[in-house]
Design an enzyme around this catalytic site. Structure first.
Site, mmCIF file in Angstrom:
data_model
loop_
_atom_site.group_PDB
_atom_site.id
_atom_site.type_symbol
_atom_site.label_atom_id
_atom_site.label_comp_id
_atom_site.label_asym_id
_atom_site.label_seq_id
_atom_site.Cartn_x
_atom_site.Cartn_y
_atom_site.Cartn_z
ATOM 1 N N CYS A 114 0.822 -1.223 0.000
ATOM 2 C CA CYS A 114 0.000 0.000 0.000
ATOM 3 C C CYS A 114 0.852 1.268 0.000
ATOM 4 O O CYS A 114 0.367 2.340 -0.363
ATOM 5 C CB CYS A 114 -0.947 0.014 1.192
ATOM 6 N N HIS A 250 -3.334 7.555 1.694
ATOM 7 C CA HIS A 250 -3.698 6.234 1.182
ATOM 8 C C HIS A 250 -5.114 5.936 1.651
ATOM 9 O O HIS A 250 -5.464 6.168 2.812
ATOM 10 C CB HIS A 250 -2.712 5.196 1.724
ATOM 11 N N ASN A 280 -9.908 -0.223 -0.631
ATOM 12 C CA ASN A 280 -8.443 -0.124 -0.590
ATOM 13 C C ASN A 280 -7.859 -0.695 -1.877
ATOM 14 O O ASN A 280 -7.893 -1.905 -2.086
ATOM 15 C CB ASN A 280 -7.926 -0.886 0.639
HETATM 16 N N1 ACO Z 1 -18.608 -8.144 8.682
HETATM 17 C C1 ACO Z 1 -19.173 -8.349 9.910
HETATM 18 N N2 ACO Z 1 -18.443 -8.645 10.997
HETATM 19 C C2 ACO Z 1 -17.116 -8.736 10.849
HETATM 20 C C3 ACO Z 1 -16.475 -8.547 9.596
HETATM 21 C C4 ACO Z 1 -17.277 -8.246 8.499
HETATM 22 N N3 ACO Z 1 -16.775 -8.030 7.270
HETATM 23 N N4 ACO Z 1 -15.152 -8.702 9.772
HETATM 24 C C5 ACO Z 1 -14.945 -8.978 11.067
HETATM 25 N N5 ACO Z 1 -16.135 -9.006 11.723
HETATM 26 C C6 ACO Z 1 -16.382 -9.271 13.127
HETATM 27 C C7 ACO Z 1 -15.259 -10.025 13.795
HETATM 28 O O1 ACO Z 1 -15.406 -11.417 13.590
HETATM 29 C C8 ACO Z 1 -15.478 -9.650 15.247
HETATM 30 O O2 ACO Z 1 -16.506 -10.431 15.763
HETATM 31 P P1 ACO Z 1 -16.447 -10.958 17.288
HETATM 32 O O3 ACO Z 1 -16.419 -9.733 18.136
HETATM 33 O O4 ACO Z 1 -17.692 -11.745 17.401
HETATM 34 O O5 ACO Z 1 -15.187 -11.761 17.376
HETATM 35 C C9 ACO Z 1 -15.967 -8.208 15.167
HETATM 36 O O6 ACO Z 1 -16.438 -8.020 13.815
HETATM 37 C C10 ACO Z 1 -14.881 -7.197 15.461
HETATM 38 O O7 ACO Z 1 -13.733 -7.537 14.697
HETATM 39 P P2 ACO Z 1 -12.434 -6.674 14.760
HETATM 40 O O8 ACO Z 1 -11.426 -7.224 13.797
HETATM 41 O O9 ACO Z 1 -12.001 -6.498 16.172
HETATM 42 O O10 ACO Z 1 -13.003 -5.292 14.204
HETATM 43 P P3 ACO Z 1 -12.332 -3.892 14.174
HETATM 44 O O11 ACO Z 1 -13.160 -2.907 14.859
HETATM 45 O O12 ACO Z 1 -10.883 -3.945 14.522
HETATM 46 O O13 ACO Z 1 -12.417 -3.532 12.610
HETATM 47 C C11 ACO Z 1 -11.028 -3.550 10.626
HETATM 48 C C12 ACO Z 1 -11.816 -4.381 11.644
HETATM 49 C C13 ACO Z 1 -11.993 -2.704 9.825
HETATM 50 C C14 ACO Z 1 -10.283 -4.501 9.704
HETATM 51 C C15 ACO Z 1 -10.049 -2.651 11.407
HETATM 52 O O14 ACO Z 1 -9.287 -3.392 12.315
HETATM 53 C C16 ACO Z 1 -9.135 -1.932 10.489
HETATM 54 O O15 ACO Z 1 -9.535 -1.012 9.820
HETATM 55 N N6 ACO Z 1 -7.841 -2.302 10.441
HETATM 56 C C17 ACO Z 1 -6.922 -1.725 9.501
HETATM 57 C C18 ACO Z 1 -6.855 -2.670 8.378
HETATM 58 C C19 ACO Z 1 -6.581 -2.026 7.064
HETATM 59 O O16 ACO Z 1 -7.080 -0.988 6.706
HETATM 60 N N7 ACO Z 1 -5.759 -2.707 6.308
HETATM 61 C C20 ACO Z 1 -5.475 -2.295 4.997
HETATM 62 C C21 ACO Z 1 -4.087 -2.518 4.658
HETATM 63 S S1 ACO Z 1 -3.029 -1.630 5.716
HETATM 64 C C22 ACO Z 1 -3.276 -0.110 5.322
HETATM 65 O O17 ACO Z 1 -3.510 0.157 4.203
HETATM 66 C C23 ACO Z 1 -3.184 0.930 6.366
#
Ligand code: ACO
Length: 324
Positions: A114, A250, A280
């Site tokens: 990224c 980004h 993304n």
């Molecule tokens: N739909 C519904 N529920 C979901 C989904 C989905 N697509 N994905 C995960 N969940 C659930 C999980 O299973 C979890 O359930 P549980 O509580 O029963 O175990 C719950 O949602 C919370 O999951 P978390 O992973 O803790 O959710 P979080 O609030 O951290 O959000 C996310 C997840 C959006 C991926 C966040 O962590 C994030 O934005 N991380 C950065 C990732 C990113 O942007 N990466 C891109 C590449 S790196 C970059 O470019 C910066």
């Protein structure tokens, strides 16, 4: 007088097929509400069958060349920032060179996931400044949907396909506020590989592999690392956050973008957000957002732009640009 690079053209391309969050929720245990609140994403574009990264790159490149008022014959370096190459080799840049119908100059890829566009802009401007290139085509292009595990709702909802390109040309500047690429800040920490990676490759599994991510951990590192990159770059050039006219981050996640803006004290009106439209797109997301800003007519010559990204590696960094 000093030799610098400036952006003289920009273009972008998104594949025709659009997949909404609601459509994804038909095959995955997810919802528009979950995806929107956690990421800001509303839809993503998906490359057509047979449409490769080089095809996407070519469309963006041709638009950027046309915007710069030049042809492929005028280019002496092609850099493609991508983590989804057509083939293991040759570089996607070489395939773009062929599709552009030229056989002069040089072509290579930059792989920083990224952060690819930020790394690519740093390399491209250095090549121009040192006289190794006169006119560079820098392209960020990705087919991220091909790396996704469509049964993994934690990653499948977050990525999309697309491309963006800029033309960089050599310029002699006499004042520090003249349009040019002012500088870049690049970082990586390979100890954090496990947070975001693809579980395959030619020298290990012999397969392409699928994207794996510990989303929460990536999120935890993102805001701090990006803020550190921006603040270091500003400090190096004796500027402050108030000097930034446009923040072009980004486009991974609206919450990360907002978190960074808040941490460095940047007003939300100066932030460019397009993640809702294309999710993304890895190395393509910054030129896609930048082109959106340019098309909207909001950016003026002399404006100070801060570009930033973080991605797999982990890699992160920022570029400071005075718009042409
Ligand atoms: N739909 C519904 N529920 C979901 C989904 C989905 N697509 N994905 C995960 N969940 C659930 C999980 O299973 C979890 O359930 P549980 O509580 O029963 O175990 C719950 O949602 C919370 O999951 P978390 O992973 O803790 O959710 P979080 O609030 O951290 O959000 C996310 C997840 C959006 C991926 C966040 O962590 C994030 O934005 N991380 C950065 C990732 C990113 O942007 N990466 C891109 C590449 S790196 C970059 O470019 C910066």
């Amino acid at each position: 007088m000093s030799r610098k690079a400036k952006i003289t053209g920009i273009g972008s391309y998104l594949p025709a097929e659009i997949i909404s969050n609601n459509e994804l929720s038909k095959t995955l245990d997810t919802s528009d509400e979950w995806i929107t609140t956690r990421s800001g994403i509303k839809q993503r574009h998906r490359a057509a069958e047979g449409e490769a990264t080089s095809d996407i790159a070519l469309q963006a490149a041709q638009a950027a060349l046309s915007d710069a008022g030049i042809t492929a014959q005028d280019i002496d370096l092609i850099i493609v920032s991508t983590t989804t190459p057509d083939l293991t080799f040759p570089a996607t840049a070489a395939l773009v060179q062929k599709k552009l119908g030229i056989n002069h100059g040089a072509a290579f890829d930059v792989q920083a996931v990224c952060s690819g566009f930020v790394y690519g802009l740093s390399v491209a401007s250095a090549m121009v400044e040192t006289g190794q290139a006169q006119r560079v085509l820098l392209i960020g292009a990705e087919t991220m949907t091909r790396l996704l595990d469509w049964e993994d709702r934690t990653t499948a909802v977050l990525f999309g396909d697309g491309g963006g390109a800029v033309v960089l040309e050599a310029t002699e500047i006499t004042t520090p506020d003249a349009p040019h690429i002012v500088g870049s800040y690049l970082r990586s920490d390979g100890n954090l590989t496990d947070l975001l990676y693809v579980d395959g490759g030619p020298s290990t599994t012999g397969t392409t592999g699928k994207l794996r991510m510990q989303g929460r951990e990536v999120y935890r590192h993102a805001v701090g690392n990006i803020a550190e990159a921006i603040e270091s770059l500003l400090q190096k050039h004796n500027l402050t956050v108030d000097d930034i006219d446009w923040f072009v981050p980004h486009q991974a996640n609206k919450r990360i973008i907002d978190g960074v803006a808040k941490k460095i004290g940047l007003p939300v009106e100066k932030t460019v957000v397009t993640v809702q439209e294309h999710a993304n797109t890895s190395a393509a997301s910054i030129p896609l957002a930048l082109h959106d800003l340019v098309k909207s007519g909001r950016v003026a010559s002399g404006d100070v732009l801060m570009l930033e990204a973080m991605g797999g590696g982990l890699t992160w960094g920022a570029n400071l640009v005075i718009w042409a």
